[in-house]
Design an enzyme around this catalytic site. Structure first.
Site, short mmCIF file in Angstrom:
data_model
loop_
_atom_site.label_atom_id
_atom_site.label_comp_id
_atom_site.label_asym_id
_atom_site.label_seq_id
_atom_site.Cartn_x
_atom_site.Cartn_y
_atom_site.Cartn_z
N THR A 8 0.84 -1.21 0.00
CA THR A 8 0.00 0.00 0.00
C THR A 8 0.87 1.26 0.00
OG1 THR A 8 -1.66 -1.20 1.28
CG2 THR A 8 -1.83 1.20 1.29
N GLU A 24 8.95 9.64 10.17
CA GLU A 24 7.75 10.47 10.33
C GLU A 24 6.46 9.66 10.12
OE1 GLU A 24 7.42 14.08 11.13
OE2 GLU A 24 5.64 12.90 11.59
N VAL A 34 4.16 7.25 12.89
CA VAL A 34 3.10 7.66 13.83
C VAL A 34 2.20 8.69 13.14
CG1 VAL A 34 2.57 8.68 16.07
CG2 VAL A 34 4.69 7.38 15.79
N ILE A 91 0.26 12.90 9.31
CA ILE A 91 0.40 14.05 10.23
C ILE A 91 1.87 14.22 10.62
CG2 ILE A 91 -0.29 15.02 12.46
CD1 ILE A 91 -2.69 13.12 12.45
N GLU A 108 -3.09 -3.25 9.35
CA GLU A 108 -1.84 -4.01 9.27
C GLU A 108 -2.12 -5.37 8.63
OE1 GLU A 108 1.17 -2.64 10.32
OE2 GLU A 108 -0.18 -0.95 10.38
N LYS A 119 3.06 3.17 18.78
CA LYS A 119 3.23 4.57 18.39
C LYS A 119 3.42 5.46 19.63
CE LYS A 119 0.54 3.87 14.19
NZ LYS A 119 -0.82 3.74 13.65
P1 NAP Z 1 1.76 -4.06 2.78
O1 NAP Z 1 0.71 -3.52 1.88
O2 NAP Z 1 1.56 -5.37 3.42
O3 NAP Z 1 3.12 -4.08 1.94
C1 NAP Z 1 4.30 -4.66 2.40
C2 NAP Z 1 5.22 -4.89 1.21
O4 NAP Z 1 6.41 -5.44 1.68
C3 NAP Z 1 4.66 -5.83 0.17
O5 NAP Z 1 4.76 -5.19 -1.08
C4 NAP Z 1 5.58 -7.03 0.22
O6 NAP Z 1 5.85 -7.62 -1.04
C5 NAP Z 1 6.84 -6.39 0.72
N1 NAP Z 1 7.75 -7.35 1.34
C6 NAP Z 1 7.52 -8.19 2.36
N2 NAP Z 1 8.62 -8.91 2.63
C7 NAP Z 1 9.55 -8.49 1.73
C8 NAP Z 1 10.88 -8.85 1.47
N3 NAP Z 1 11.48 -9.78 2.20
N4 NAP Z 1 11.54 -8.21 0.47
C9 NAP Z 1 10.94 -7.25 -0.26
N5 NAP Z 1 9.67 -6.88 -0.07
C10 NAP Z 1 9.00 -7.49 0.91
O7 NAP Z 1 2.08 -3.02 3.93
P2 NAP Z 1 1.82 -1.45 3.95
O8 NAP Z 1 0.42 -1.19 4.36
O9 NAP Z 1 2.34 -0.82 2.72
O10 NAP Z 1 2.73 -1.03 5.21
C11 NAP Z 1 4.13 -0.97 5.12
C12 NAP Z 1 4.64 -0.42 6.45
O11 NAP Z 1 4.09 0.88 6.65
C13 NAP Z 1 4.21 -1.24 7.67
O12 NAP Z 1 5.22 -1.23 8.60
C14 NAP Z 1 2.99 -0.47 8.21
O13 NAP Z 1 2.82 -0.65 9.59
C15 NAP Z 1 3.40 0.93 7.90
N6 NAP Z 1 2.30 1.88 7.75
C16 NAP Z 1 1.24 1.59 6.96
C17 NAP Z 1 0.21 2.50 6.80
C18 NAP Z 1 -0.99 2.19 5.96
O14 NAP Z 1 -1.93 3.01 5.97
N7 NAP Z 1 -1.02 1.09 5.22
C19 NAP Z 1 0.28 3.74 7.45
C20 NAP Z 1 1.39 4.03 8.24
C21 NAP Z 1 2.39 3.09 8.39
P3 NAP Z 1 4.73 -8.43 -1.86
O15 NAP Z 1 3.73 -7.38 -2.25
O16 NAP Z 1 5.45 -8.97 -3.01
O17 NAP Z 1 4.17 -9.44 -0.93
N1 HSE Z 2 -2.66 0.14 10.58
C1 HSE Z 2 -2.33 1.47 10.95
C2 HSE Z 2 -3.58 2.22 11.33
C3 HSE Z 2 -1.66 2.16 9.81
O1 HSE Z 2 -4.68 1.73 11.04
O2 HSE Z 2 -3.47 3.27 11.94
C4 HSE Z 2 -1.06 3.49 10.19
O3 HSE Z 2 0.04 3.30 11.04
#
Ligand code: NAP
Ligand code: HSE
Length: 443
Positions: A13, A129, A132, A136, A190, A205
């Protein structure tokens, strides 16, 4: 214009949003960074997955070495969630001489000390940044803009998924499972959404914010936390009847007289109309109280692709322009204060409480309950009891009525003990709910 070559590890994402900003708005980013941010590589696990984005040829790979072994790549957005292999990847990136930008709060809350020590030892930076509050800019604000203040409290809604679920249940009558499914489809949750709904994500966070704001290193697992399991739809309705909303609130409150920090994540009743009560959907909000500036309120999208990518790319720009080590200075500045502030044992915290019991509809029950509250020195502020509506007492099929009690201030230990004692009464079902209630001027 000079170029900084950058890469992305993890094109889920957030990673996909980061690639969009780098590719679609390169000119704008270059103006802000004073240099071009050139996307060189993006790594994933599964090359066949459709990511809804067309990357220029040669960028997408499943080979991390193509980043690690390319000395021209200076800045890497690390957007893999969870602990492993995320931790190993981050260490490999630092060892390979990359500056890292991450959104992974779970990793920082669990292994931050090791990772920041390694970065410092290698002269590298980790910017975080987006870890958390999604979009924001709360890390930058607490790290830089409150420097003239003693921060007295940080309180907020730090998880978008759970706030989205609560709002959907409250406003649209969507049931819990459907609301969670929507949050997952919208990219807020998550990979394992348990941590979103049980308060763990918010606690991670909060641990990061507490370190920045108070210089205290807390293990996030030591932070008392409850999540959406602590209440039901009925409670949202009773709270509304009383003029409140229920929000999952993360609290860091400094008690200056004892130098203790109260830390918890608790579903909390907040009076309608107060800023935190009106935060809807996947929005997050954080209220920071500094002794010079007073209360400041930060509100914005706390989860989702582009808001989170906005924070990640801002960090990439700052890193490319050499501006990120301000956060490290803040962390170092605080390191000698660690011993001065202690974590307050949760039972010592104080507050008002909302209690809901299912009680048999018969004489004397109310006085038994008020007697127990009185014994624990808990004073009642109001009581609601509705007519029976054919709900039976769980154990013996007597008519049951919901009894909702709002208390005046008490200690958590007294509220907990009274609640347990009341649930042992034969006229009370053991499925009681008790939640914190925010004082009027603190939300
Ligand atoms: P996600 O959609 O599950 O994406 C994770 C990505 O990591 C996937 O593309 C996956 O590849 C890749 N991956 C996993 N293992 C890997 C490896 N060994 N080598 C290379 N790539 C690998 O997660 P996300 O929502 O983008 O979140 C990413 C991080 O941002 C997390 O720590 C989350 O807590 C944080 N975060 C997310 C949000 C949100 O709104 N989603 C907001 C703030 C923070 P594949 O696609 O090929 O499986
Ligand atoms: N899973 C987290 C949330 C993403 O819903 O707030 C942002 O860190």
């Amino acid at each position: 214009m000079e170029k900084t070559r950058v890469a992305i590890v993890g094109m889920g994402t957030v990673g996909t949003g980061v690639a969009r900003l780098l590719l679609d708005h390169g000119d704008r980013l270059a103006r802000h960074a004073g240099r071009i941010l050139w996307l060189e590589k993006a790594t994933v696990r599964d090359l066949k997955k459709n990511r809804g984005i067309q990357l220029p040829k040669g960028i997408l790979t499943d080979d991390l070495d193509s980043i690690l072994k390319n000395p021209d790549i200076e800045v890497v957005a690390h957007l893999v969630g969870g602990i492993e292999p995320a931790r190993t990847i981050m260490l490999q990136l630092l060892d390979a001489g990359k500056d890292v930008v991450t959104a992974n709060k779970a990793l920082l809350a669990e292994h931050g000390e090791e990772l920041f020590d390694r970065a410092r030892a290698l002269g590298r930076t980790i910017a975080f940044e987006a870890s958390v509050g999604g979009g924001i800019p709360i890390i930058a604000n607490i790290s830089q803009c409150f420097s003239a203040n003693q921060i007295r409290s940080v309180r907020g809604i730090l998880n978008g998924t759970s706030n989205y679920i609560i709002t959907s249940m409250e406003e649209s009558g969507v049931d819990y499972a459907k609301a969670l499914k929507h949050a997952q489809e919208l990219g807020y949750a998550e990979a394992d959404p348990t941590m979103d709904v049980d308060g763990s994500d918010a606690a991670q966070k909060l641990a990061i914010l507490a370190h920045l704001a108070f210089g205290i290193r807390v293990k996030w697992r030591e932070i008392h936390r409850r999540g959406l399991e602590a209440f039901q739809l009925d409670d949202l309705n009773y709270a509304s009847e009383l003029g409140y909303r229920i929000k999952l609130i993360a609290t860091a409150q400094l008690h200056e007289s004892t130098n203790q920090l109260e830390l918890h994540v608790s579903p909390t009743l907040i009076r309608r109309g107060r800023p935190l009560a009106e935060v809807r959907g996947a929005y997050n909000a954080i209220m920071v109280d500094g002794d010079a500036v007073g209360d400041m309120f930060f509100h914005g999208k706390g989860a989702g692709q582009m808001p989170t990518a906005s924070a990640v790319v801002a960090d990439m720009i700052d890193t490319a322009a050499g501006r990120t080590d301000i956060t490290f200075r803040r962390l170092e500045l605080w390191s000698d204060r660690d011993s001065k502030i202690d974590l307050m044992p949760y039972e010592q915290s104080k507050g008002r409480y909302y209690m809901r019991f299912h009680v048999a509809d018969e004489p004397g029950v109310l006085s038994q309950i008020t007697g127990i509250l009185g014994k624990h020195a808990i004073s009642i502020a109001s009581i609601i009891q509705h007519e029976p509506n054919n709900v039976f007492h769980a154990d013996d099929k007597r008519h049951a009525v919901p009894l909702v009690i709002m208390t005046h201030q008490s200690s958590e230990s007294a509220a907990m003990a009274a609640n347990l004692e009341i649930c042992k009464l034969s006229s009370v079902s053991n499925q009681a709910v008790y939640l914190r209630v925010s004082e009027g001027d603190k939300a």
